[in-house]
Design an enzyme around this catalytic site. Sequence first.
Site, mmCIF file in Angstrom:
data_model
loop_
_atom_site.group_PDB
_atom_site.id
_atom_site.type_symbol
_atom_site.label_atom_id
_atom_site.label_comp_id
_atom_site.label_asym_id
_atom_site.label_seq_id
_atom_site.Cartn_x
_atom_site.Cartn_y
_atom_site.Cartn_z
ATOM 1 N N GLU A 108 5.941 -5.228 7.349
ATOM 2 C CA GLU A 108 5.114 -4.331 7.870
ATOM 3 C C GLU A 108 5.801 -3.863 9.116
ATOM 4 O O GLU A 108 5.477 -2.852 9.710
ATOM 5 C CB GLU A 108 3.759 -4.175 7.942
ATOM 6 C CG GLU A 108 3.013 -4.394 6.627
ATOM 7 C CD GLU A 108 3.093 -5.610 5.663
ATOM 8 O OE1 GLU A 108 3.572 -6.766 6.102
ATOM 9 O OE2 GLU A 108 2.272 -5.721 4.662
ATOM 10 N N GLY A 151 0.831 -1.368 -0.112
ATOM 11 C CA GLY A 151 -0.040 -0.007 -0.187
ATOM 12 C C GLY A 151 0.924 1.296 0.051
ATOM 13 O O GLY A 151 2.051 1.378 0.561
ATOM 14 N N ASP A 196 -1.020 -6.988 7.084
ATOM 15 C CA ASP A 196 -2.362 -7.061 7.022
ATOM 16 C C ASP A 196 -2.934 -7.525 5.756
ATOM 17 O O ASP A 196 -2.292 -8.451 5.408
ATOM 18 C CB ASP A 196 -2.895 -5.677 6.852
ATOM 19 C CG ASP A 196 -2.404 -4.509 5.740
ATOM 20 O OD1 ASP A 196 -1.337 -4.928 5.391
ATOM 21 O OD2 ASP A 196 -2.883 -3.392 5.643
ATOM 22 N N GLY A 243 0.324 -5.019 0.530
ATOM 23 C CA GLY A 243 -0.733 -4.712 -0.321
ATOM 24 C C GLY A 243 -0.739 -5.189 -1.725
ATOM 25 O O GLY A 243 -1.837 -5.852 -2.236
HETATM 26 C C1 QUE Z 1 7.319 -2.126 5.001
HETATM 27 C C2 QUE Z 1 6.396 -1.861 4.245
HETATM 28 C C3 QUE Z 1 6.448 -1.109 3.038
HETATM 29 C C4 QUE Z 1 7.486 -0.989 2.654
HETATM 30 C C5 QUE Z 1 8.734 -1.186 3.470
HETATM 31 C C6 QUE Z 1 8.773 -1.919 4.763
HETATM 32 C C7 QUE Z 1 5.237 -0.663 2.248
HETATM 33 C C8 QUE Z 1 5.394 -0.146 0.997
HETATM 34 C C9 QUE Z 1 6.628 0.158 0.680
HETATM 35 C C10 QUE Z 1 6.974 0.858 -0.537
HETATM 36 C C11 QUE Z 1 8.551 0.630 -1.153
HETATM 37 C C12 QUE Z 1 8.756 1.430 -2.045
HETATM 38 C C13 QUE Z 1 7.944 2.546 -2.551
HETATM 39 C C14 QUE Z 1 6.746 2.649 -2.072
HETATM 40 C C15 QUE Z 1 6.228 1.987 -1.137
HETATM 41 O O1 QUE Z 1 7.711 -0.176 1.315
HETATM 42 O O2 QUE Z 1 4.202 -1.161 2.468
HETATM 43 O O3 QUE Z 1 6.008 3.673 -2.426
HETATM 44 O O4 QUE Z 1 8.317 3.335 -3.843
HETATM 45 O O5 QUE Z 1 4.412 0.256 0.336
HETATM 46 O O6 QUE Z 1 9.777 -2.399 5.237
HETATM 47 O O7 QUE Z 1 5.190 -2.229 4.621
#
Ligand code: QUE
Length: 334
Positions: free
Chosen positions: A132, A62, A140, A109
């Site tokens: 997470e 997400g 989740d 997600g």
């Molecule tokens: C834990 C997470 C997420 C994460 C890293 C974590 C997560 C998530 C992203 C993510 C990574 C790169 C992106 C971005 C989001 O990283 O939920 O927009 O460019 O979306 O350690 O839960």
Amino acid sequence: MDIIFEKTKKTGIIKLNRPEALNALNYDMAKKFSYQLNEWEKNDSIEQILLLGEGKHFCAGGDVKSLSLGGKNTNLKRDFFFSEYKLNYQINNFSKPYLSLWNGVVMGGGIGLSLYGNFRIVTDTTKFAMPETAIGFFPDVGGSYFLSKIKNNYGIFLALTGNVIGPLEILNLGLGTHYCPSKETDNFIDMYIESGILKEFNASSLKKENELIDKISISKLFDGEIKTIFKKLKEHDSNNAEILLNILEKKCPMSLAVTLELLKKGKSKNLKECLEMEYKLSQNMVNRDDFDEGIDAVLVSKHHNPNWNPSSINDIEQNHVNKLFEFNSKTLKL
Ligand code: QUE
């Protein structure tokens, strides 16, 4: 366009299109996804669905960065998770074949958008994780459902450590359904669109790349209360146990305690009940400072040195954990 829908022959194709953010799912994408899926459910000329991520990766999760940067006084934290979990359940109940191509990163997600469909195609680059606990949140999108049902406490291990697994383990755990070599994915997709047939490939060339994991010690070590797990790892006196302990000591302590409780509760629940439980929990967790702290540390400033509160697993009280599961503002009714 963050998400692209197109119809090719009898296939409804959904493409997550934010490659610069590893296709992280935002609120707008979730709403559009749900709307389109509903349209295609009713449309007799659509016989099957194909879900893809633009670029090298499927989906990193997400778009939690936008939630955190949105600040405290926003409905986005409520509406995003509400729509996301509703979409997860909509996919679960979708009546036509639904296939996702798991290229590269498949996390959080992204798993919720694919696991409840019919087919998940694992390739040579697939990296699967529920990370997470690193951001003050919890696994989740039905993590309490599918992780709690994995044998030998392996789901507990994945949930607490955020450990990344590769193609062979993903297939062995039944999370992925088919293997397709990376260089064959275009052909695989063409054949699926053309005929609905899934081309079969031999996965015997895949090697286990995670030597840290031996199932017997995981099942013994990742058993019991969170403080017990820490204690067992400390007392285990092995290199692997020390590595695992170091990993867990970097995670958000409240996330670890909540995650263990969540999987315990999820074990006897169905997907609907799990998502409803997770929604309540999400609303308490996103309003804790650890959530903003974790997202800043991992995704915004990227200093990777979050200041958790409570800062240690020893300072967690079970009644605080239990309180986070009790919440009644806008209940998710599926
Ligand atoms: C834990 C997470 C997420 C994460 C890293 C974590 C997560 C998530 C992203 C993510 C990574 C790169 C992106 C971005 C989001 O990283 O939920 O927009 O460019 O979306 O350690 O839960």
